[in-house]
Design an enzyme around this catalytic site. Structure first.
Site, PDB file in Angstrom:
ATOM      1  N   SER A 237      -7.723   3.368   2.015  1.00  0.00           N
ATOM      2  CA  SER A 237      -7.462   4.509   1.576  1.00  0.00           C
ATOM      3  C   SER A 237      -8.121   5.299   0.590  1.00  0.00           C
ATOM      4  CB  SER A 237      -5.830   4.321   1.012  1.00  0.00           C
ATOM      5  OG  SER A 237      -4.991   4.143   2.113  1.00  0.00           O
TER       6      SER A 237
ATOM      7  N   LYS B  89      -9.088   8.902   1.601  1.00  0.00           N
ATOM      8  CA  LYS B  89      -8.373  10.002   1.071  1.00  0.00           C
ATOM      9  C   LYS B  89      -9.029  10.813  -0.118  1.00  0.00           C
ATOM     10  CE  LYS B  89      -4.358   7.681   2.978  1.00  0.00           C
ATOM     11  NZ  LYS B  89      -3.368   6.563   2.850  1.00  0.00           N
TER      12      LYS B  89
ATOM     13  N   SER C 137      -0.547   7.870  -1.379  1.00  0.00           N
ATOM     14  CA  SER C 137      -1.218   7.448  -0.235  1.00  0.00           C
ATOM     15  C   SER C 137      -0.558   7.555   1.147  1.00  0.00           C
ATOM     16  CB  SER C 137      -1.518   5.976  -0.407  1.00  0.00           C
ATOM     17  OG  SER C 137      -2.763   5.384   0.204  1.00  0.00           O
TER      18      SER C 137
ATOM     19  N   LYS D  50      -7.705   5.579  -7.275  1.00  0.00           N
ATOM     20  CA  LYS D  50      -6.969   5.533  -5.979  1.00  0.00           C
ATOM     21  C   LYS D  50      -7.201   4.217  -5.450  1.00  0.00           C
ATOM     22  CE  LYS D  50      -4.966   6.848  -2.096  1.00  0.00           C
ATOM     23  NZ  LYS D  50      -4.477   5.667  -1.965  1.00  0.00           N
TER      24      LYS D  50
END
Length: 391
Positions: A60, A63, A115, A224
């Protein structure tokens, strides 16, 4: 010399020696994760790397790239219509409903903070019509706009695909690029946000334990998380100690706790060993017979234990730490080229002035001729009238 003076001098020398030993012998971080990179957020100076150029699965962390691409390309107030494809995404979601309409900025928040894989696909489809078209365009964007070469994304969320990869260095560079955008930085640093969707109304929370304070570390300003069974644990984090900002990326940790421990170790190393300084535009660097200087005052990152600056014949200034590790490079200007350009500009300016003077001279002559012609015409007209009267 008195015994007291001799003792004082010896004591000062001992303290100085101890300080130098401490600065020069700062140990390299012991990182558990398979790959890691520590960058100065503002200068992109590489302070530490472990397998930083090895292709890895980011999960992720993808992103981060999707978010800055969407912020720069899209209208944040535009309304996206959620497709069935977005709703059917696996993994973490913000529980979108097919046909639901949401502003692009809200989708970016749901994707980056919670997320949401469904939000990521909704963004891709809203911007480029399909995930496939989005992938082609974001890869081009990352190469041409951000400047990374070892990244290739197949989707906006980071769900596993063998052809979906990046490196620790590329991911840190992408994060640093994104951090220059205040909208991204705000969302990236959000700990909690009220989410009011069609089927889900709740406070969404960042998954980043350091940002939430569950893994305490002073100065964390954004982050993140990521995880798939293939990528294992991944993490991108940015911190600020008031003097310097650092970005740490760690990839493929087996245990969740390991990626936070590695990140803390990297920040400790960076904050205690590096600082900013200014490369003054009046400084001169010499390579053989050539002299070079910075185009402007430039912020650089220096090792507290000592920094070595070298310039090659092309004017590329390299900045290395005391161990000879390259931190960053800065392209300088040649004094000869600048002087030649200045002479050329003066010559061009002189020619321009001469042409202008010539033009003004011609205009003046033309004006005189014009007056004479008009005067002659008036004389002829007057004489003609007199002649007509006589007739």
């Amino acid at each position: 010399m008195s015994k007291i003076s001799a003792f004082f001098i010896a004591f000062v020398m001992f303290l100085s020696y101890q300080a130098n030993v401490h600065a020069e012998e700062q140990p390299q971080p012991e990182v558990i994760s398979e790959a890691a990179c520590l960058l100065d957020t503002e200068t992109n100076a590489v302070l530490y790397n472990k397998n930083a150029d090895v292709k890895m699965y980011p999960a992720s962390l993808t992103k981060i790239a999707t978010a800055i691409y969407a912020i720069e390309k899209g209208d944040l107030d535009s309304v996206a219509v959620v497709s069935g494809n977005a709703v059917r995404q696996d993994g973490t979601r913000v529980y979108l409903v097919e046909g639901e309409q949401l502003p692009l900025k809200m989708l970016i928040q749901g994707m980056l903070i919670n997320s949401g894989n469904d939000a990521a696909v909704a963004i891709a489809e809203h911007l480029d019509g399909s995930v496939e078209a989005f992938s082609a365009k974001i890869n081009e964007y990352l190469k041409t706009k951000v400047g990374v070469q070892n990244t290739h994304f197949m989707n906006p969320s980071g769900l596993h695909d063998e052809n979906h990869y990046t490196t620790a260095l590329d991911m840190a560079v992408i994060t640093n690029y994104a951090m220059k955008n205040p909208i991204f930085a705000e969302i990236y640093g959000t700990k909690k946000l009220w989410w009011e969707g069609q089927s889900w109304k709740t406070n969404i929370l960042t998954h980043h334990a350091m940002l939430k304070g569950e893994f305490p570390y002073s100065g964390i300003i954004g982050g993140k998380t990521g995880y798939t069974s293939q990528s294992k644990q991944t993490l991108a984090t940015t911190a600020d100690n008031g003097k310097i900002k650092l970005t740490a990326v760690v990839l493929k940790s087996e245990q969740k706790q390991d990626k936070y421990r590695d990140t803390a170790v990297l920040f400790d190393y960076g904050f205690s060993g590096y600082q900013h300084s200014i490369l003054n535009r009046n400084e001169t660097f010499t390579s053989e017979q050539q002299e070079f200087f910075p185009k402007q005052d430039t912020v650089i990152t220096e090792d507290l234990a000592g920094t070595v600056k070298k310039v090659n014949d092309s004017g590329l200034l390299t900045i290395e730490n005391h161990n000879g590790q390259l931190l960053q490079s800065v392209q300088l200007m040649s004094k000869k080229e600048t002087e030649h350009a200045s002479v050329s500009q003066l010559s061009d300016g002189k020619k321009k002035i001469e042409k202008e003077e010539q033009k003004q001279g011609l205009d003046a002559v033309n004006s005189v001729y014009g007056v004479l012609i008009i005067g002659a015409a008036l004389i002829i007209i007057t004489a003609g009238r007199k002649f007509a009267k006589k007739v």
